[in-house]
Design an enzyme around this catalytic site. Structure first.
Site, short mmCIF file in Angstrom:
data_model
loop_
_atom_site.label_atom_id
_atom_site.label_comp_id
_atom_site.label_asym_id
_atom_site.label_seq_id
_atom_site.Cartn_x
_atom_site.Cartn_y
_atom_site.Cartn_z
N ARG A 190 0.83 -1.21 0.00
CA ARG A 190 0.00 0.00 0.00
C ARG A 190 0.86 1.26 0.00
O ARG A 190 0.52 2.26 -0.63
CB ARG A 190 -0.91 -0.03 1.23
CG ARG A 190 -2.05 0.95 1.19
CD ARG A 190 -3.16 0.55 2.13
NE ARG A 190 -2.76 0.62 3.53
CZ ARG A 190 -3.47 0.11 4.53
NH1 ARG A 190 -4.60 -0.54 4.28
NH2 ARG A 190 -3.07 0.23 5.78
N LYS A 205 11.18 -0.74 6.48
CA LYS A 205 11.46 -1.34 7.78
C LYS A 205 10.22 -2.16 8.19
O LYS A 205 9.27 -1.64 8.75
CB LYS A 205 11.76 -0.25 8.81
CG LYS A 205 11.75 -0.68 10.27
CD LYS A 205 12.75 -1.77 10.58
CE LYS A 205 12.59 -2.21 12.03
NZ LYS A 205 11.42 -3.10 12.25
N VAL A 265 3.25 5.32 19.31
CA VAL A 265 4.47 5.37 18.51
C VAL A 265 4.34 6.39 17.40
O VAL A 265 5.30 7.09 17.06
CB VAL A 265 4.80 3.97 17.93
CG1 VAL A 265 6.01 4.04 17.02
CG2 VAL A 265 5.04 2.98 19.06
N GLY A 266 3.14 6.53 16.84
CA GLY A 266 2.92 7.53 15.80
C GLY A 266 3.21 8.94 16.28
O GLY A 266 3.78 9.76 15.56
N GLU A 283 -0.78 6.07 9.72
CA GLU A 283 -2.01 5.26 9.77
C GLU A 283 -1.96 4.57 11.12
O GLU A 283 -1.24 3.59 11.30
CB GLU A 283 -2.05 4.28 8.60
CG GLU A 283 -3.42 3.65 8.40
CD GLU A 283 -3.61 2.38 9.22
OE1 GLU A 283 -4.30 2.46 10.27
OE2 GLU A 283 -3.06 1.34 8.84
N CYS A 317 -6.36 -3.01 12.63
CA CYS A 317 -6.62 -1.65 13.13
C CYS A 317 -8.06 -1.21 12.92
O CYS A 317 -8.54 -0.31 13.62
CB CYS A 317 -5.66 -0.66 12.48
SG CYS A 317 -5.71 -0.68 10.68
N GLU A 415 -7.86 0.30 22.39
CA GLU A 415 -7.96 -0.66 21.30
C GLU A 415 -7.56 -2.05 21.82
O GLU A 415 -6.49 -2.24 22.37
CB GLU A 415 -7.03 -0.23 20.16
CG GLU A 415 -7.19 -1.03 18.90
CD GLU A 415 -6.33 -0.49 17.77
OE1 GLU A 415 -6.69 -0.69 16.61
OE2 GLU A 415 -5.27 0.13 18.06
N ILE A 416 -8.43 -3.03 21.62
CA ILE A 416 -8.20 -4.36 22.19
C ILE A 416 -7.16 -5.13 21.38
O ILE A 416 -6.25 -5.74 21.92
CB ILE A 416 -9.52 -5.16 22.25
CG1 ILE A 416 -10.55 -4.44 23.11
CG2 ILE A 416 -9.26 -6.57 22.78
CD1 ILE A 416 -11.94 -5.03 23.04
N PHE A 417 -7.32 -5.18 20.06
CA PHE A 417 -6.41 -5.90 19.17
C PHE A 417 -6.34 -7.38 19.53
O PHE A 417 -5.28 -7.98 19.65
CB PHE A 417 -5.00 -5.28 19.21
CG PHE A 417 -4.48 -4.93 17.83
CD1 PHE A 417 -5.14 -4.02 17.05
CD2 PHE A 417 -3.34 -5.54 17.33
CE1 PHE A 417 -4.67 -3.69 15.78
CE2 PHE A 417 -2.87 -5.22 16.05
CZ PHE A 417 -3.53 -4.29 15.29
#
Length: 514
Positions: A190, A205, A265-266, A283, A317, A415-417
């Site tokens: 993408r 990376k 981290v973003g 994103e 996500c 956010e559970i993820f």
């Protein structure tokens, strides 16, 4: 073990051509395209100090490969290679770039089964999902191979008869692409396909847990004739990631960073890039509401819930984080959902009937466990699951359904993820919108309703970048993917995805005589 892996490999339609290598006296096998070197300047290389880290199958802990654990000095070599290659690549015609990318796409199609197997091995996701990801990820290469020839400029109307105004689009330069583990192919294609189409060169990376897919893609890019230095793939361990990413953000030779990962981290990446005025595409995570109104088709809503929530064991996500169900349909939806979830089989993703694989690593497993335990301790009702599935494997967590979820519980806003359905009952449309828009993030949202007026009202007022209406799978190469608020900056996919990789140059030609 070797006989067992070969048997499974044949069942998946793969070739039995393998390489046998020794790790600690154990005989393990590699599929074709698995690489144990990084890819820099058209060569397969080790880290400068020969450090390595292991890549394991999260379903069973088996070591798949040992790849270079690179540091800043290794990344600097990759950046310099990309900088040198940019001088040539930027001057190739859109026609040339398009044709090379089409060759890459054809090779990716040719090897799609092998790539899907690699994805399943290193990410743990079911093979059927890996095949779907290969098709989805390859669609970006095809789309941007075509889009390369449509990056058009403009001739603007001039105020003065002696002047002509032109606007052209030019590549920004070398870009750093930093991706997450959950879609090891599509996350990269993408970004990478759009950057290549624009004329940029790249340092990729990949996630520490899933680098093998990226390296396989690099091999096929090499075979397709993408010039050396245009695509570089550097690998690093969890310990080496922070200094590597820091170096990429601060390097004056990298003009843009595109990152997919957590909000936390973003924010750090955005802060590190700010002093250097880099182009930044982010994103980030979400807290997707899945709203089921009284007029919804319950069967459609339940099917969509299964597809969107349990894909990759909830590690996506745009997976629904909170299921908001209107009281008139609440009992019916919950009962039907429980019936269908109980049919889902957990296990090794290489088995054909498995629908739920493992968590990617111990940290992710512990996060999911902590969020569920916290919710139960604060009054959530656990209708299904709620604990680790140790009988299946060390990194598996049971499909879980929690009701009576309230905002005092961490999973309400975090956010559970993971494979956890948290359900909130609501009464009015206004209440559903208030709950949905509470978080500071806004990536995706889902609406289930048969009322067209309600669909348009709620779609407009949901504070998210993407909305699925009576549909749980919304990603596609042709559409702009991204969020609002703290879910990111910019868009990936569609013609909008080129924007992160181009600069606009205005040219004024004066003193013309006609």
């Amino acid at each position: 073990m070797l006989h067992k892996v070969l048997k499974n490999y044949r069942l998946l339609g793969g070739s039995t051509k393998i390489m046998n290598i020794m790790y600690s006296g154990r005989n393990l096998c590699h599929l074709p395209l698995i690489k144990e070197r990084a890819y820099i300047d058209g060569e397969w290389v080790c880290a400068a100090d020969d450090k390595i880290f292991t890549v394991s199958n999260p379903a069973n802990g088996e070591i798949l490969a040992k790849v270079p654990d690179m540091e800043e000095k290794d990344v600097e070599v990759a950046i310099k290679a990309a900088s040198l290659a940019f001088k040539e690549w930027r001057n190739t015609s859109a026609y040339e770039r398009s044709n090379i990318m089409k060759k890459w796409y054809e090779l990716m199609l040719k090897h799609e089964e092998t790539i899907a197997q690699i994805i399943t091995l290193e990410s743990g996701k079911p093979f059927i999902e890996s095949r779907a990801e290969v098709n989805y990820g390859n669609a970006y290469i095809e789309f941007y191979a075509e889009e390369a020839r449509r990056i058009n400029g403009e001739i603007l109307q001039s105020t003065y008869p002696t002047k002509k105004y032109f606007v052209e689009k030019q590549p920004i330069g070398v870009v750093g692409l930093i991706t997450a583990f959950n879609f090891p192919l599509a996350m990269i294609t993408r970004k990478l396909s759009a950057a290549l189409a624009a004329g940029c060169t790249c340092v990729v990376k990949p996630a520490t847990d899933t680098p093998l897919t990226a390296l396989a893609m690099a091999q096929l890019a090499h075979e397709a004739g993408i010039p050396k230095g245009v695509v570089n793939v550097v690998t690093s361990s969890h310990a080496s990631n922070p200094p590597v990413v820091d170096f990429m953000c601060k390097s004056p030779d990298i003009r843009g960073i595109s990152f997919t990962g957590s909000v936390q981290v973003g924010k750090i990446i955005n802060e590190k890039c700010a002093p250097h005025i880099k182009r930044v595409g982010l994103e980030l995570g979400g807290n997707a509401p899945f709203i089921v109104y009284n007029s919804a088709d319950v069967d459609v809503a339940v099917k969509s819930a299964l597809n969107s929530k349990f894909r990759n064991s909830g590690q996506t996500c745009i997976a629904p984080n909170r299921f908001l169900v209107q009281d008139g349909i609440y009992d019916c939806f919950v009962d039907n959902l429980l019936v269908e979830i109980r049919k889902l089989k957990m296990g090794d993703g290489s088995k054909g009937d498995v629908k739920i694989g493992p968590m990617i690593n111990v940290a992710q497993l512990q996060k999911v466990s902590h969020l569920v335990d916290d919710a139960i301790s604060k009054g959530a009702n656990c209708l299904l699951g709620g604990k680790r599935a140790l009988s299946v494997g060390d990194l598996f967590y049971e499909p879980t359904v929690l009701t009576d979820v309230r905002e005092t519980m961490k999973l309400y806003m975090e956010e559970i993820f993971g494979p956890v359905v948290s359900i909130v009952r609501f009464r009015t449309e206004e209440e559903s919108l208030f709950i949905s828009n509470q978080p500071e993030v806004g990536l995706a949202g889902y609406i289930f309703s048969s009322d067209i007026s309600q669909i348009f009202r709620v779609s407009k007022r949901l504070e998210v970048g993407m909305v699925g209406v009576n549909e749980g799978i919304i990603s596609a190469a042709e559409v702009p993917f991204g969020g609002v608020k703290q879910s990111g900056i910019g868009r990936e996919g569609g013609h909008n995805g080129i924007e992160d990789y181009i600069d606009y140059k205005y040219v004024c030609i004066g003193n013309l005589r006609f």
